[in-house]
Design an enzyme around this catalytic site. Structure first.
Site, short mmCIF file in Angstrom:
data_model
loop_
_atom_site.label_atom_id
_atom_site.label_comp_id
_atom_site.label_asym_id
_atom_site.label_seq_id
_atom_site.Cartn_x
_atom_site.Cartn_y
_atom_site.Cartn_z
CG HIS A 1 -8.44 5.65 2.53
ND1 HIS A 1 -8.68 5.65 1.13
CD2 HIS A 1 -7.88 4.45 3.01
CE1 HIS A 1 -7.84 4.43 0.97
NE2 HIS A 1 -7.73 3.87 2.02
CG HIS B 1 -9.13 5.80 6.73
ND1 HIS B 1 -10.26 4.78 6.85
CD2 HIS B 1 -8.13 5.19 6.97
CE1 HIS B 1 -9.99 3.58 6.46
NE2 HIS B 1 -8.27 3.78 6.80
NE ARG C 1 -4.15 5.43 3.76
CZ ARG C 1 -4.68 4.44 4.65
NH1 ARG C 1 -4.96 4.69 5.52
NH2 ARG C 1 -4.46 3.10 4.07
CD GLU D 1 -2.66 -1.06 2.23
OE1 GLU D 1 -3.40 -0.15 2.70
OE2 GLU D 1 -3.14 -2.11 3.01
NE ARG E 1 -3.78 4.55 10.29
CZ ARG E 1 -4.28 3.55 9.26
NH1 ARG E 1 -3.43 2.45 9.08
NH2 ARG E 1 -5.38 3.86 8.72
C1 SIN Z 1 -6.96 0.22 2.99
O1 SIN Z 1 -7.20 -0.83 2.84
O2 SIN Z 1 -6.62 1.16 2.22
C2 SIN Z 1 -6.87 1.14 4.46
C3 SIN Z 1 -5.90 0.37 5.40
C4 SIN Z 1 -5.60 1.05 6.37
O3 SIN Z 1 -6.12 2.16 6.85
O4 SIN Z 1 -4.43 0.99 6.95
#
Ligand code: SIN
Length: 526
Positions: free
Chosen positions: A233, A353, A292, A112, A394
């Site tokens: 998010h 989020h 993010r 990610e 985070r």
């Molecule tokens: C996501 O699946 O994009 C969220 C994961 C997260 O907030 O750590």
């Protein structure tokens, strides 16, 4: 043996309950709706962690990605501890029955934003639901753990009224089925109530995320930390209903790309790859997979410039079989609204989020007071707590990991330093209180609160907007306080009171900052 009340039934609360149960303690879990109505259950992406304890390089990379995402504000000791313990705690989850995705005999890892390697274990695109399933099943097998659904924690009971240093001896709860208040005595209380995404109009959080645990601990004398850092998010699906649906960052980890309308048009009319056309490259060389804070800000800025309600996530250049195999939840949801994964550009926009700040806790999850000392008998774990792991932003999929590591730390601390001193607890002061006749004003106040936070305390802030929010919050706080002082609690009243308190903390912390860092971005400070 002691009795511990755990508030919240996500990964942190359930894991801690199991640990305390193993050590022979009685545990009462109180949870506002059904046990599975938690943010954990909605988590898609996964849990980051290096399983092999001897993989020093892998752990170092996880540490440095976490520190980089945290933009200089992580507590490195905490980061090292959490990354070091990841393997053991993930094995605990496996032992409890959690099934992560495998590729043959080996676990399958995804990537990610902000991660330089594939290190995220997952259960397709519904990792949280799998963890929640396994842990609730394990909890239901214990006769020492009592699950109390539809029970809303209202306020903590201090051992000596007005003196937080003497600690906590229980909790007043509202039983939502009967409407009655109840006082539950406890040797210790573990707060695992998650975050407060319901403060904003668009959130990926479930309706239970109203900052209850944070607010009740603050009223009992706890300190908070870093409240200005609230994570949005970047990719929540824009539909015509108001409940945004998360599109996991793992989809961008597989190659999904964010485009604005201009980029999308160019992509359709040229042979260029979408990666080359992403507006996110204007903000980071990592493009759609930057951290993010950066990607959410990029989307926000683009939407403000174009005046459009969303940007686009394209996946039609990716292998459709991989998308189908790994993202069935998202695929199903898209199909319901006539969109197809791997074919259609998806309209997405940022949504509230994750609460990065929270209750100030120490390395054992003990809740601290303003003077830096721990409040006896009170622990904070999971999203409600600010351990220093996430700094100013985070790293994706570090939250489930932090939750499970600190649930373990807090339980171990209690097991090694048990309190066995149940005292009588006073009943809720109901004398002279009236039943709330009208909920309509509360509903209007909640709408005003959400509008204020969305317009004035969002991704990009300014001093004048924050000050405006402050004035509005003071007004709302006064109104709700008037009702609170003469009414019997209802869920709506308790939640609104909590949300306003938390909103005040976020706004005050944002106003007090004189630099932009991570998730806090004030355009007057650029
Ligand atoms: C996501 O699946 O994009 C969220 C994961 C997260 O907030 O750590």
């Amino acid at each position: 043996m002691s009795r511990i009340v755990v508030i919240g039934s996500g990964i942190a609360g359930l894991f801690a309950a199991l640990r305390l149960d193993e050590a022979g303690h009685d545990v009462v879990i109180i949870t506002k709706q059904r046990p599975k109505d938690s943010s954990t259950n909605w988590a898609q992406g996964g849990i980051a962690g290096i399983l092999d304890k001897t993989d020093g390089e892998g752990k170092d990379a996880h540490i440095s990605d976490t520190l980089a995402a945290g933009d200089g504000l992580c507590d490195e000791t905490v980061v090292r501890l959490v990354v070091e313990e990841a393997g053991d705690r993930i094995r605990d989850l496996l032992k409890a029955g959690v099934q992560f995705e495998k590729d043959g005999e080996e676990f399958h890892f995804v990537k990610e934003g902000g991660h330089t390697a594939r290190r995220i274990l997952h259960a397709k695109d519904a990792t949280g639901a799998e963890i929640e399933r396994a842990l609730t099943e394990a909890v239901s097998k214990s006769d020492k753990i009592t699950m109390r659904p539809h029970t809303l924690g209202v306020d903590l009971i201090q051992r000596q009224h007005g003196d937080p240093s003497k600690g906590i001896k229980g909790i007043w709860c509202l039983c939502l089925d009967s409407g009655e208040m109840e006082a539950i005595s406890a040797d210790a209380v573990l707060i695992a109530t998650g975050g407060c995404g319901q403060l904003w109009e668009r959130t990926t959080n479930p309706s239970v995320a109203t900052g209850d645990g944070l607010a009740m601990a603050l009223r009992a004398g706890a300190a908070s930390k870093d409240m200005a850092f609230f994570q949005f998010h970047p990719t929540a699906l824009m539909g015509n209903n108001k409940k945004p649906f998360l599109i996991t960052e793992a989809l961008r980890g597989e190659g999904g790309v964010l485009l604005d309308s201009k980029g999308l048009k160019k992509y359709r009319n040229s042979n260029l790859q979408p990666q080359e056309l992403s507006f996110t490259l204007e903000f980071s060389k990592d493009g759609s997979l930057a951290t993010r804070d950066v990607v959410a800000r990029a989307c926000d800025q683009k939407m403000k410039i174009t005046g459009e309600d969303n940007v686009w996530l394209v996946t039609d250049h990716l292998d459709t079989q991989i998308l189908h195999d790994h993202f069935p939840t998202i695929e199903g949801r898209l199909n319901k609204i006539g969109l197809s994964l791997g074919r259609d550009p998806l309209p997405v926009a940022p949504a509230a989020h994750y609460m990065v700040g929270g209750l100030k806790v120490d390395i054992d999850g003990r809740v601290l007071m303003e003077n830096g000392e721990a409040m006896p008998g009170l622990y904070g774990i999971g999203e409600v707590a600010c351990t220093g792991m996430h700094g100013a932003n985070r790293l994706a999929s570090n939250s489930l990991l932090e939750a499970v590591v600190f649930a373990n730390k807090a339980s171990e601390h209690f097991i090694n330093n048990p309190i066995d001193d149940i005292e009588d607890v006073p009943e809720w002061r109901a004398e002279g209180m009236l039943e709330l006749e009208e909920h309509a004003p509360l509903i209007r106040d909640l709408e005003t609160l959400r509008k204020t936070m969305t317009d004035d305390v969002g991704i990009v802030r300014s001093f004048s907007r924050l000050e405006r929010a402050n004035r509005m919050l003071n007004l709302l706080s006064g109104e709700v306080d008037l009702i609170w002082r003469k009414s019997l609690p209802t869920r709506e009243l308790v939640e609104l009171r909590n949300l306003i308190l938390v909103a005040n903390l976020i706004t005050d912390d944002a106003l007090s900052r004189d630099e932009n860092r991570g998730l806090h971005w004030n355009k007057d400070l650029i």
